[in-house]
Design a protein around this motif. Structure first.
Motif, mmCIF file in Angstrom:
data_model
loop_
_atom_site.group_PDB
_atom_site.id
_atom_site.type_symbol
_atom_site.label_atom_id
_atom_site.label_comp_id
_atom_site.label_asym_id
_atom_site.label_seq_id
_atom_site.Cartn_x
_atom_site.Cartn_y
_atom_site.Cartn_z
ATOM 1 N N MET A 87 1.588 0.448 -8.326
ATOM 2 C CA MET A 87 2.217 -0.706 -7.883
ATOM 3 C C MET A 87 3.143 -0.298 -6.736
ATOM 4 O O MET A 87 3.287 -1.032 -5.757
ATOM 5 C CB MET A 87 3.113 -1.162 -9.001
ATOM 6 C CG MET A 87 2.067 -2.011 -10.085
ATOM 7 S SD MET A 87 0.820 -3.123 -9.594
ATOM 8 C CE MET A 87 2.202 -4.560 -9.020
ATOM 9 N N ASP A 88 3.496 1.099 -6.668
ATOM 10 C CA ASP A 88 4.507 1.604 -5.708
ATOM 11 C C ASP A 88 3.691 1.709 -4.255
ATOM 12 O O ASP A 88 4.431 1.861 -3.188
ATOM 13 C CB ASP A 88 5.065 2.979 -5.889
ATOM 14 C CG ASP A 88 6.043 2.792 -7.173
ATOM 15 O OD1 ASP A 88 6.727 1.464 -7.368
ATOM 16 O OD2 ASP A 88 6.421 3.586 -7.724
ATOM 17 N N GLU A 89 2.489 1.623 -4.454
ATOM 18 C CA GLU A 89 1.528 1.956 -3.275
ATOM 19 C C GLU A 89 1.805 0.923 -2.155
ATOM 20 O O GLU A 89 1.638 0.868 -1.084
ATOM 21 C CB GLU A 89 0.062 1.919 -3.426
ATOM 22 C CG GLU A 89 -0.290 3.441 -4.176
ATOM 23 C CD GLU A 89 -1.738 3.290 -4.521
ATOM 24 O OE1 GLU A 89 -2.478 2.496 -4.295
ATOM 25 O OE2 GLU A 89 -1.894 4.377 -5.255
ATOM 26 N N THR A 90 2.232 -0.216 -2.707
ATOM 27 C CA THR A 90 2.197 -1.488 -1.851
ATOM 28 C C THR A 90 3.326 -2.323 -2.300
ATOM 29 O O THR A 90 3.701 -2.422 -3.390
ATOM 30 C CB THR A 90 0.934 -2.448 -1.921
ATOM 31 O OG1 THR A 90 0.814 -2.766 -3.314
ATOM 32 C CG2 THR A 90 -0.286 -1.977 -1.622
ATOM 33 N N SER A 91 3.749 -3.010 -1.380
ATOM 34 C CA SER A 91 4.951 -4.166 -1.919
ATOM 35 C C SER A 91 4.192 -5.279 -2.279
ATOM 36 O O SER A 91 3.466 -5.995 -1.641
ATOM 37 C CB SER A 91 5.835 -4.343 -0.689
ATOM 38 O OG SER A 91 5.560 -5.236 0.180
ATOM 39 N N SER A 92 4.598 -5.622 -3.717
ATOM 40 C CA SER A 92 3.694 -6.486 -4.444
ATOM 41 C C SER A 92 4.287 -7.822 -4.070
ATOM 42 O O SER A 92 5.466 -8.208 -4.097
ATOM 43 C CB SER A 92 3.898 -6.297 -5.922
ATOM 44 O OG SER A 92 3.053 -7.448 -6.541
#
Ligand SMILES: C[S@@+](CC[C@H](N)C(=O)[O-])C[C@H]1O[C@@H](n2cnc3c(N)ncnc32)[C@H](O)[C@@H]1O
Length: 254
Positions: A87-92
């Protein structure tokens, strides 16, 4: 009307969806098509989904794709760290909350859920999904609270019902919940775990049963083909190879 929603009771899924964040890294996960169909059918954008056994985050990634908020729980810290990393890979675009929690612990479950509902700005959940261990078939953690340590069917069913009971009060009336579960084979016979769980749910909660879906993943099963060692063993013996699992859908009516 959303025509990609499957409204038939037999789901023959040709191949696992491995797009986006779905990596198939967790033994015992389900295919993304299951939460995808259920979320589309039973919720609307902005609604809140609760996932009692979130594992590797399959339902969360679908909530992210479909614009639904999410609160998930699991006892396995290692897999939760993996999901947080993804989830940290992209801003959700969606609001979500990931919690280490034994879902059979009512006090802990309620304190986490009350707080997270407030933070996410929801009063109640719009859908609950529960994909528990199938008793002790796959061991997930060393924790004695982990349901995958339970070898006794009655005990498993009662623990599962207590987990669902903890979450049930947070589900809005007229909303739905789904249980994804399979049967097990023990001491040379089939234990119809899924039916046992379904029956217990129907007796314990004020619900209408809306669906008994049978699902199978058709693709990537070369090693289970008719010429495999598994088929040869089954033919020499007297049992059948499990290919299907169940998705039970219930509606909360009061
Ligand atoms: C079948 S897996 C769920 C997999 C998930 N649907 C996915 O796609 O990755 C069951 C999960 O239940 C978790 N679990 C077992 N006992 C638990 C408990 N008492 N409280 C919370 N989670 C538990 C396990 O750690 C495991 O991740």
């Amino acid at each position: 009307m959303n025509e990609d929603i499957n409204v038939e009771s037999l789901w023959l899924i040709p191949k696992r969806d491995s797009s986006g964040k779905h990596e198939n890294v967790y033994h015992g996960n389900f295919v993304p098509q299951i939460p995808n169909n259920l979320i589309k059918r039973y919720t609307s954008p902005g609604d809140l989904v609760l996932d009692l056994f979130m594992g590797s985050g399959t339902t969360l990634f679908e909530c992210e794709n479909l614009g639904r908020d999410f609160i998930g729980y699991d006892i396995n810290e290692t897999i939760l760290d993996y999901v947080k990393g993804k989830m940290d890979e992209t801003s959700s675009p969606v609001r979500f909350s990931i919690n280490r929690c034994d879902v059979t612990d009512g006090e802990l479950f309620c304190s986490i859920t009350a707080e997270e509902l407030g933070k996410l700005g929801h009063e109640k959940a719009d859908f609950i999904i529960a994909h528990p261990p199938y008793m002790d078939i796959v061991r997930f953690t060393d924790s004695e609270k982990d349901l995958s340590h339970i070898a006794d069917t009655d005990l498993f069913v009662s623990k599962f019902i207590s987990a669902l009971e903890n979450a049930y009060g947070y589900l809005a009336v007229d909303k739905y919940f789904a249980i994804v579960i399979g049967d097990v084979y023990k001491k040379s016979e089939v234990v119809p775990l899924a039916f046992r769980v379904m029956d217990a749910v129907k007796r314990h909660f004020d619900v209408k049963m809306k669906g008994i879906i049978v699902k199978n993943i058709e693709g990537n099963r070369g090693k289970l083909g008719v010429n495999s060692i598994w088929h040869a063993r089954a033919r020499r013996s007297d049992y059948y190879i499990f290919k299907h699992e169940y998705i039970f859908v219930f509606k909360k009516i009061k």
